[in-house]
Write a protein that holds these residues in place. Structure first.
Motif, short mmCIF file in Angstrom:
data_model
loop_
_atom_site.label_atom_id
_atom_site.label_comp_id
_atom_site.label_asym_id
_atom_site.label_seq_id
_atom_site.Cartn_x
_atom_site.Cartn_y
_atom_site.Cartn_z
N GLY A 223 0.82 -1.20 0.00
CA GLY A 223 0.00 0.00 0.00
C GLY A 223 0.85 1.26 0.00
O GLY A 223 1.91 1.31 0.62
N ASP A 224 0.38 2.25 -0.73
CA ASP A 224 1.08 3.52 -0.87
C ASP A 224 0.48 4.56 0.06
O ASP A 224 -0.61 4.39 0.61
N GLY A 225 1.19 5.68 0.19
CA GLY A 225 0.70 6.80 0.97
C GLY A 225 -0.24 7.66 0.16
O GLY A 225 -1.43 7.41 0.07
N PHE A 226 0.29 8.69 -0.50
CA PHE A 226 -0.51 9.53 -1.39
C PHE A 226 -0.39 8.94 -2.79
O PHE A 226 0.66 9.04 -3.44
N ASN A 227 -1.47 8.33 -3.27
CA ASN A 227 -1.47 7.57 -4.51
C ASN A 227 -2.44 8.22 -5.49
O ASN A 227 -3.66 8.07 -5.35
N ALA A 228 -1.91 8.95 -6.46
CA ALA A 228 -2.73 9.66 -7.44
C ALA A 228 -2.77 8.88 -8.74
O ALA A 228 -1.73 8.46 -9.25
N LYS A 229 -3.96 8.73 -9.28
CA LYS A 229 -4.15 7.97 -10.52
C LYS A 229 -5.04 8.76 -11.47
O LYS A 229 -5.35 9.93 -11.24
N GLY A 230 -5.46 8.09 -12.54
CA GLY A 230 -6.35 8.73 -13.48
C GLY A 230 -5.78 10.01 -14.04
O GLY A 230 -4.58 10.10 -14.33
N LEU A 240 5.68 15.05 5.63
CA LEU A 240 6.57 14.13 6.33
C LEU A 240 5.92 12.77 6.30
O LEU A 240 4.81 12.58 6.82
N ILE A 241 6.59 11.79 5.66
CA ILE A 241 6.04 10.46 5.50
C ILE A 241 7.02 9.46 6.10
O ILE A 241 8.13 9.28 5.58
N ILE A 242 6.63 8.82 7.19
CA ILE A 242 7.53 7.92 7.90
C ILE A 242 6.88 6.54 8.06
O ILE A 242 5.70 6.43 8.38
N GLY A 243 7.66 5.51 7.79
CA GLY A 243 7.23 4.14 8.03
C GLY A 243 6.12 3.66 7.14
O GLY A 243 5.29 2.84 7.55
N GLY A 244 6.07 4.12 5.88
CA GLY A 244 5.08 3.63 4.93
C GLY A 244 5.48 2.28 4.36
O GLY A 244 6.67 1.98 4.23
N ALA A 245 4.49 1.47 4.01
CA ALA A 245 4.78 0.12 3.50
C ALA A 245 5.52 0.16 2.17
O ALA A 245 6.43 -0.63 1.93
N THR A 246 5.12 1.08 1.31
CA THR A 246 5.71 1.13 -0.03
C THR A 246 6.02 2.58 -0.37
O THR A 246 6.76 3.23 0.34
N ASN A 247 5.46 3.12 -1.43
CA ASN A 247 5.74 4.50 -1.82
C ASN A 247 5.14 5.49 -0.84
O ASN A 247 4.03 5.29 -0.34
N MET A 265 6.04 16.88 -6.82
CA MET A 265 6.37 16.26 -5.54
C MET A 265 7.64 16.96 -5.06
O MET A 265 8.73 16.65 -5.54
N TYR A 266 7.51 17.87 -4.14
CA TYR A 266 8.69 18.65 -3.74
C TYR A 266 8.72 18.93 -2.25
O TYR A 266 7.69 18.99 -1.58
N ASN A 267 9.94 19.08 -1.75
CA ASN A 267 10.18 19.41 -0.34
C ASN A 267 9.43 18.47 0.61
O ASN A 267 8.89 18.89 1.64
N ASN A 268 9.40 17.19 0.26
CA ASN A 268 8.89 16.18 1.18
C ASN A 268 10.05 15.56 1.94
O ASN A 268 11.20 15.55 1.47
N THR A 269 9.76 15.02 3.11
CA THR A 269 10.74 14.24 3.88
C THR A 269 10.21 12.82 4.02
O THR A 269 9.11 12.61 4.56
N TYR A 270 10.95 11.86 3.47
CA TYR A 270 10.58 10.45 3.53
C TYR A 270 11.56 9.74 4.45
O TYR A 270 12.78 9.81 4.24
N VAL A 271 11.05 9.04 5.45
CA VAL A 271 11.92 8.34 6.41
C VAL A 271 11.43 6.90 6.58
O VAL A 271 10.24 6.66 6.83
N ASN A 272 12.32 5.93 6.40
CA ASN A 272 12.03 4.52 6.69
C ASN A 272 10.84 3.97 5.90
O ASN A 272 10.04 3.19 6.43
N ASP A 273 10.73 4.32 4.65
CA ASP A 273 9.61 3.85 3.82
C ASP A 273 10.04 2.70 2.93
O ASP A 273 11.17 2.65 2.45
N GLY A 274 9.09 1.79 2.67
CA GLY A 274 9.28 0.76 1.65
C GLY A 274 9.67 -0.61 2.15
O GLY A 274 10.04 -1.47 1.34
N PHE A 275 9.52 -0.89 3.45
CA PHE A 275 10.05 -2.15 3.98
C PHE A 275 8.97 -3.16 4.39
O PHE A 275 9.30 -4.24 4.87
N ARG A 276 7.70 -2.85 4.22
CA ARG A 276 6.66 -3.84 4.55
C ARG A 276 5.99 -4.41 3.31
O ARG A 276 5.01 -5.15 3.42
N ASN A 277 6.49 -4.09 2.15
CA ASN A 277 5.90 -4.61 0.92
C ASN A 277 6.27 -6.09 0.76
O ASN A 277 7.44 -6.44 0.67
#
Length: 480
Positions: A223-230, A240-247, A265-277
């Motif tokens: 599962g992603d955090g902010f997932n835009a489609k269409g 600030l996005i920390i500990g997300g499963a994937t993107n 997608m600018y000036n975001n801080t991603y920490v420890n993301d992508g390890f539960r996929n």
């Protein structure tokens, strides 16, 4: 470009204009407004149709799905707490506004759950299970606006489809935010999301400003955090996005023939993301991903101990063709996907070896950038080809961003289990290598379709910041 967006509130018509230059300024706070009749907080609110205003400072217990009919508006004033029971959802065929403030945020939660600190492990943390449902906005919803709002422990499975023809929406879906009006407006600013079992958000079409939010523990084994489609268009910035499963942030032109998905997608801080996929390693990212003929501008991001760096997906590969559009299109809002000025930090060689993702699972077309920290173009050399595996061990521990309070170097493996902010502080110390290294001129945020208004639009489209990451030394950016 100026775009007029008429928002029908049932009680009035508001003409709101989005101006590309004026949106750089933050709207001054306005007194709380009331729409229609006040909704009393006596007893449990049963499932049914609602409109009007939930009054400031009140606590409401919700016993079933809250449905907002087309043309109606439900407004939630500051300081309101909504205790959602029985897996209740918001079914938004009309419009929803939550107007929390910094001092009195709105909270939507499952009262059975409490937040936990420290190590977070799938199977032992209720954040990944789903408590209340979500906010599902259909094709007749003109706008959903969330300001200073906590969305905690959402993601209970949908028991029935809330509206016809929802893009890829099925019974059993476990999203917290879902929006699918190609002409609609979605604003999420200065808010929080804590916990989700799947994608925290799914967006299909419309105009978006997703800015200055904090996201923790989103996605169980995927599962992603902010997932835009269409054909969704807008900004994802200063989050600030920390500990997300994937993107943490993702774009993909899925589920539509109306046009391309385009985001900054600018000036975001991603920490420890992508390890539960639990899927194939390399088939998904761990920070920012651009795929399926979408376009994005990805700049000034701080990416710390994430499984992958910025991933521009190529095709063909696997069961699905991932192809981010890196060609020029003069008619698009974003003429061509571009990226740079991102800072990467890793505490082991595997992570450092994916600052520029390889194509072990699917083809990628991520080009190493000389403006990144470290300079990946120089590190990989002129002979590097898209998707090549490389040894990143020499990059381990380099360019420590020097957070005000967060342990780096991290204890081995803690990037997998430290998934919430807790008492840490991700602002930058004065000697941080991220300070002053962002670009403020290479691009500008999208303003098309995004009105600027204290109540019915964006409270401020913050422009690119000179410091890499979501916190700025001048006090702008993320306010949490």
């Amino acid at each position: 470009m100026k775009k007029l967006l008429i928002l029908s509130l049932g009680v009035s018509l508001l003409a709101l204009v989005s101006c590309s230059k004026k949106n750089d300024k933050t709207v001054v706070s306005q007194p709380q407004i009331q729409i229609g009749k006040a909704i009393p907080n006596s007893g449990i609110l049963p499932a049914g149709t609602y409109k009007g205003t939930m009054l400031a400072g009140q606590t409401y217990t919700i016993g079933g799905d809250i449905t907002i009919n087309a043309g109606d508006t439900l407004l939630v004033q500051k300081g309101v707490k909504l205790n959602m029971t029985n897996g209740a959802n918001f079914i938004v065929n009309g419009n929803l506004i939550t107007l929390g403030t910094k001092d009195a945020p709105v909270t939507i939660t499952d009262p059975r759950r409490t937040k936990s600190t420290g190590q977070s492990v799938l199977g032992r943390d209720s954040a990944y299970v789903g408590g209340w449902g979500g906010i599902y906005a259909g094709p007749t919803s003109k706008f959903v606006i969330l300001k200073w709002t906590h969305l905690d422990f959402g993601g209970a499975a949908l028991k029935a489809l809330p509206f016809p023809n929802g893009n890829s929406l099925k019974v059993g879906a476990q999203y917290i935010l879902y929006f699918c009006n190609p002409a609609g407006l979605f604003i999420m600013e200065d808010s929080w999301m804590y916990g989700s079992p799947d994608d925290a958000t799914r967006f299909y079409g419309g105009y978006y400003n997703i800015m200055r939010n904090t996201m923790e523990k989103c996605g169980s084994n995927g599962g992603d955090g902010f997932n835009a489609k269409g054909s969704a268009v807008g900004n994802m910035a200063y989050n600030l996005i920390i500990g997300g499963a994937t993107n943490g942030t993702k774009t993909a032109s899925d589920g539509t023939t109306a046009g391309e998905c385009q985001f900054t997608m600018y000036n975001n801080t991603y920490v420890n993301d992508g390890f539960r996929n639990s899927g194939v390693f390399g088939a998904r990212s761990g920070s920012a991903e651009i795929e399926n003929n979408s376009r994005a501008l990805v700049y000034n991001n701080l990416i710390v101990n994430c499984a992958f760096g910025v991933r521009i997906a190529g095709g063909p590969g696997g069961a699905k063709v991932y192809l981010a559009d890196t060609t020029t299109n003069a008619s698009s809002i974003i003429k061509k996907t571009a990226y740079g000025y991102n800072l990467y930090y890793a505490d082991n060689a595997t992570i450092a070896g994916q600052f520029v993702p390889d194509n072990r699972a699917q083809a990628v077309v991520t080009h190493p950038q000389s403006t990144d920290i470290p300079n990946m173009a120089a590190f990989l050399g002129a002979g590097y080809q898209f998707g090549q595996t490389y040894d990143g061990s020499a990059l381990v521990g380099k360019n420590n961003p020097m957070f005000s309070n967060f342990p780096l170097p991290a204890v081995d493996g803690s990037w997998v289990t430290q998934c919430s902010v807790d008492g840490y502080n991700f602002r930058l110390q004065n000697a941080s290598p991220a300070i002053g290294k962002g670009t403020t001129t290479a691009f500008q945020p999208i303003t098309t379709g995004i009105p600027l208004d204290a109540n019915f639009g964006s409270s401020g489209i913050t422009p690119p910041g000179k410091d890499i990451g979501c916190y700025q030394t001048n006090g702008s950016g993320n306010q949490h």
